[in-house]
Scaffold this motif. Structure first.
Motif, mmCIF file in Angstrom:
data_model
loop_
_atom_site.group_PDB
_atom_site.id
_atom_site.type_symbol
_atom_site.label_atom_id
_atom_site.label_comp_id
_atom_site.label_asym_id
_atom_site.label_seq_id
_atom_site.Cartn_x
_atom_site.Cartn_y
_atom_site.Cartn_z
ATOM 1 N N GLU A 12 -3.493 -2.658 -3.331
ATOM 2 C CA GLU A 12 -2.721 -3.746 -4.006
ATOM 3 C C GLU A 12 -3.083 -5.105 -3.901
ATOM 4 O OE1 GLU A 12 1.368 -1.250 -3.819
ATOM 5 O OE2 GLU A 12 1.189 -2.458 -2.197
ATOM 6 N N SER A 13 -4.350 -5.168 -3.367
ATOM 7 C CA SER A 13 -4.868 -6.552 -3.309
ATOM 8 C C SER A 13 -4.850 -7.396 -4.343
ATOM 9 C CB SER A 13 -6.615 -6.630 -2.818
ATOM 10 O OG SER A 13 -6.649 -5.668 -1.462
ATOM 11 N N ALA A 59 -2.452 -6.369 5.029
ATOM 12 C CA ALA A 59 -0.934 -5.655 4.885
ATOM 13 C C ALA A 59 -1.322 -4.250 4.469
ATOM 14 C CB ALA A 59 -0.244 -6.679 3.673
ATOM 15 N N LEU A 60 -0.216 -3.450 4.898
ATOM 16 C CA LEU A 60 -0.231 -2.065 4.925
ATOM 17 C C LEU A 60 1.265 -1.540 4.571
ATOM 18 C CD1 LEU A 60 -1.897 0.649 4.836
ATOM 19 C CD2 LEU A 60 -1.612 0.863 7.327
ATOM 20 N N PHE A 108 -2.936 -2.832 1.067
ATOM 21 C CA PHE A 108 -2.904 -1.570 0.583
ATOM 22 C C PHE A 108 -1.603 -0.736 0.793
ATOM 23 C CE2 PHE A 108 -7.148 -2.484 1.635
ATOM 24 C CZ PHE A 108 -7.860 -1.856 0.697
ATOM 25 N N ALA A 109 -1.156 0.229 0.095
ATOM 26 C CA ALA A 109 -0.110 1.067 0.263
ATOM 27 C C ALA A 109 -0.788 2.545 0.541
ATOM 28 C CB ALA A 109 0.623 1.025 -1.118
ATOM 29 N N VAL A 110 0.138 3.015 1.480
ATOM 30 C CA VAL A 110 -0.314 4.438 1.625
ATOM 31 C C VAL A 110 0.879 5.438 1.554
ATOM 32 C CG1 VAL A 110 -1.104 6.071 3.753
ATOM 33 C CG2 VAL A 110 -2.102 3.740 3.153
ATOM 34 N N MET A 158 -2.233 -15.992 1.248
ATOM 35 C CA MET A 158 -2.590 -15.916 2.661
ATOM 36 C C MET A 158 -2.951 -14.404 2.871
ATOM 37 S SD MET A 158 -0.123 -16.759 5.793
ATOM 38 C CE MET A 158 -0.672 -16.473 7.376
ATOM 39 N N GLY A 159 -4.080 -14.214 3.573
ATOM 40 C CA GLY A 159 -4.510 -13.164 3.993
ATOM 41 C C GLY A 159 -5.503 -12.429 3.020
#
Length: 94
Positions: A31-32, A84-85, A49-51, A39-40
């Motif tokens: 999802e970048s 972020a995850l 990312f989404a898992v 930020m990040g």
């Protein structure tokens, strides 16, 4: 609609979760692109990312315990590469 993520970080996420949690279902979504310039974002296109993971290892565990297992599997990536995850962790049949 999300497509499966590919790339060095996404591949490492999939490899580690497959090895450590033996999921019956796993989807890793990069999802970048939604966070470009924020930020990040380190410019690699692989920071957010989404898992979605279904694993028998999650049976009887609450949401926090399930997320801890995923976070432990990815600990060094979370410390260095993943900003972020998002995790959706379920047991079979849920």
């Amino acid at each position: 609609m999300h497509t499966p993520a590919t790339g060095p970080v996404a591949d490492q996420i999939a490899i580690r979760l497959n090895e450590l949690l033996s999921p019956s279902r796993l989807q890793v979504v990069n999802e970048s692109h939604h966070h470009a310039g924020h930020m990040g974002d380190d410019g690699t296109g692989e920071t957010h990312f989404a898992v979605a993971i279904e694993s028998p290892r999650f049976a009887g565990l609450n949401r926090v315990a399930r997320q801890r297992l995923v976070n432990q599997a990815l600990a060094d990536l979370l410390a260095t590469r993943i900003h972020a995850l998002s995790i959706k962790a379920t047991a079979p049949g849920e």
